[in-house]
Design a protein around this motif. Structure first.
Motif, short mmCIF file in Angstrom:
data_model
loop_
_atom_site.label_atom_id
_atom_site.label_comp_id
_atom_site.label_asym_id
_atom_site.label_seq_id
_atom_site.Cartn_x
_atom_site.Cartn_y
_atom_site.Cartn_z
N ILE A 15 0.46 -1.33 0.09
CA ILE A 15 -0.18 -0.10 0.14
C ILE A 15 1.41 1.16 0.04
O ILE A 15 2.04 1.16 0.53
CB ILE A 15 -0.77 -0.17 1.53
N ARG A 16 0.20 2.30 -0.34
CA ARG A 16 0.91 3.59 -0.59
C ARG A 16 0.51 4.40 -0.31
O ARG A 16 -0.32 5.24 -0.19
CB ARG A 16 1.27 3.89 -1.95
N LEU A 17 1.53 5.44 1.02
CA LEU A 17 0.66 6.45 1.65
C LEU A 17 1.60 7.43 1.82
O LEU A 17 2.97 7.59 1.45
CB LEU A 17 0.62 5.71 3.72
N THR A 18 0.70 8.51 2.14
CA THR A 18 1.18 9.49 2.25
C THR A 18 1.19 10.85 3.76
O THR A 18 0.95 9.95 3.92
CB THR A 18 0.46 11.25 1.09
N THR A 19 2.81 11.51 3.05
CA THR A 19 2.78 12.07 5.10
C THR A 19 3.48 13.52 4.40
O THR A 19 3.39 13.40 3.25
CB THR A 19 3.61 11.18 5.82
N GLY A 20 3.87 14.03 5.56
CA GLY A 20 4.46 15.25 5.58
C GLY A 20 5.99 15.43 6.21
O GLY A 20 5.46 14.64 6.92
N GLU A 21 6.40 16.44 5.54
CA GLU A 21 7.53 16.65 6.24
C GLU A 21 7.37 17.24 8.13
O GLU A 21 6.42 18.03 8.70
CB GLU A 21 8.63 17.55 5.70
N VAL A 51 4.89 -1.30 3.04
CA VAL A 51 4.39 0.07 2.82
C VAL A 51 5.18 1.07 2.24
O VAL A 51 6.40 0.69 2.60
CB VAL A 51 4.17 0.81 3.74
N ARG A 52 4.93 1.50 1.52
CA ARG A 52 5.28 2.84 0.61
C ARG A 52 5.06 3.98 1.03
O ARG A 52 4.54 4.62 0.35
CB ARG A 52 5.85 2.74 -1.22
N PHE A 53 5.55 5.19 1.39
CA PHE A 53 4.97 6.19 2.22
C PHE A 53 5.98 7.29 0.89
O PHE A 53 7.15 7.10 0.45
CB PHE A 53 6.23 6.79 3.35
N ARG A 54 5.66 8.48 0.78
CA ARG A 54 5.63 9.73 -0.20
C ARG A 54 5.77 10.64 1.09
O ARG A 54 4.32 10.79 1.40
CB ARG A 54 5.12 9.58 -1.49
N VAL A 55 6.58 11.36 0.51
CA VAL A 55 6.47 12.82 1.44
C VAL A 55 6.40 13.87 0.58
O VAL A 55 6.10 13.56 -0.43
CB VAL A 55 7.93 13.17 1.88
N GLY A 68 -7.33 9.08 -3.43
CA GLY A 68 -7.30 7.35 -3.07
C GLY A 68 -7.09 6.62 -4.77
O GLY A 68 -7.74 5.83 -5.31
N GLU A 69 -6.22 7.53 -5.61
CA GLU A 69 -5.43 7.00 -6.94
C GLU A 69 -4.35 6.26 -6.55
O GLU A 69 -4.15 5.06 -6.70
CB GLU A 69 -5.41 8.05 -7.78
N GLU A 70 -3.09 6.48 -6.56
CA GLU A 70 -1.97 6.23 -6.30
C GLU A 70 -1.88 5.81 -5.14
O GLU A 70 -1.61 4.37 -4.64
CB GLU A 70 -1.23 6.46 -6.94
N TYR A 71 -2.64 6.69 -3.89
CA TYR A 71 -2.10 6.64 -2.39
C TYR A 71 -3.29 5.99 -2.16
O TYR A 71 -4.75 6.53 -2.12
CB TYR A 71 -1.45 7.99 -1.92
N VAL A 72 -3.47 5.50 -1.00
CA VAL A 72 -4.60 5.51 -0.26
C VAL A 72 -5.39 6.02 1.39
O VAL A 72 -5.71 5.68 1.51
CB VAL A 72 -5.03 3.62 -0.29
N GLY A 73 -4.11 6.27 2.04
CA GLY A 73 -3.77 7.00 2.84
C GLY A 73 -2.90 7.89 3.11
O GLY A 73 -2.72 8.08 2.22
N SER A 74 -3.15 8.15 4.19
CA SER A 74 -2.12 9.08 4.97
C SER A 74 -1.94 9.41 6.56
O SER A 74 -2.73 8.87 7.31
CB SER A 74 -2.34 10.92 4.51
N GLY A 75 -0.66 9.74 7.05
CA GLY A 75 -0.51 9.71 8.24
C GLY A 75 -0.12 11.07 9.26
O GLY A 75 0.93 11.69 8.60
N PHE A 76 0.07 10.72 10.03
CA PHE A 76 0.25 11.00 11.15
C PHE A 76 -0.31 12.73 10.94
O PHE A 76 0.79 13.81 10.71
CB PHE A 76 2.43 11.10 10.86
N TRP A 77 -1.13 12.48 11.12
CA TRP A 77 -2.41 13.78 12.02
C TRP A 77 -2.15 13.55 13.09
O TRP A 77 -2.73 13.29 13.74
CB TRP A 77 -3.26 13.80 10.57
N LEU A 78 -2.93 15.37 13.47
CA LEU A 78 -3.46 15.74 14.85
C LEU A 78 -4.90 15.60 14.51
O LEU A 78 -5.33 15.56 12.78
CB LEU A 78 -3.02 17.44 14.66
N GLU A 79 -5.84 14.19 15.15
CA GLU A 79 -7.20 14.37 14.63
C GLU A 79 -7.77 15.61 14.50
O GLU A 79 -7.31 16.34 15.74
CB GLU A 79 -7.49 13.42 16.31
N ALA A 80 -8.73 15.76 13.79
CA ALA A 80 -9.22 17.18 13.14
C ALA A 80 -10.63 16.24 12.67
O ALA A 80 -10.77 15.79 11.87
CB ALA A 80 -8.52 17.99 11.73
N GLU A 81 -12.01 16.92 13.26
CA GLU A 81 -13.25 16.46 12.81
C GLU A 81 -13.42 17.10 11.60
O GLU A 81 -13.90 15.59 10.59
CB GLU A 81 -13.94 17.32 13.91
#
Length: 107
Positions: A15-21, A51-55, A68-81
């Motif tokens: 699976i491929r996930l996005t994140t930020g720096e 897992v493959r991450f992309r920043v 949701g095309e190439e990347y199916v999720g994103s990680g390491f966010w603060l919870e927000a409504e």
């Protein structure tokens, strides 16, 4: 923003996930992209999923995962409504408290 309970349909897949720096926890320049992505990678690996991450810049990380095309999720966010309506999210992977210290004589 992604679930760590992986359906068996993903077993043996990538699976491929996005994140930020967010150094020193997440960075393209760190081994395993840093400790936070490394924990997630190990958790998925325990279920047979690689897992493959992309920043990306944070806003692009969110939008790219939301498509949701190439990347199916994103990680390491603060919870927000506002993000709850777009994604399933996991229990916290990491929690911390921030504190600032300064000399009393500096007042």
């Amino acid at each position: 923003l992604f679930s760590l309970s992986v359906p068996s349909a993903f077993a043996g897949e990538e699976i491929r996930l996005t994140t930020g720096e967010f150094p020193p926890f997440i960075s393209e320049s760190l081994k395993h992209y840093g400790p936070a992505p490394h924990i997630v990678t190990k958790a998925f690996a325990s279920e047979g999923v690689s897992v493959r991450f992309r920043v990306f810049p944070w806003k692009r990380a969110y939008i790219t995962a939301k498509r949701g095309e190439e990347y199916v999720g994103s990680g390491f966010w603060l919870e927000a409504e506002r993000r709850k309506k777009d994604f399933w999210y996991s229990d916290p992977v990491y929690e911390s408290r921030w504190a600032f210290f300064y000399l009393k004589s500096f007042r």
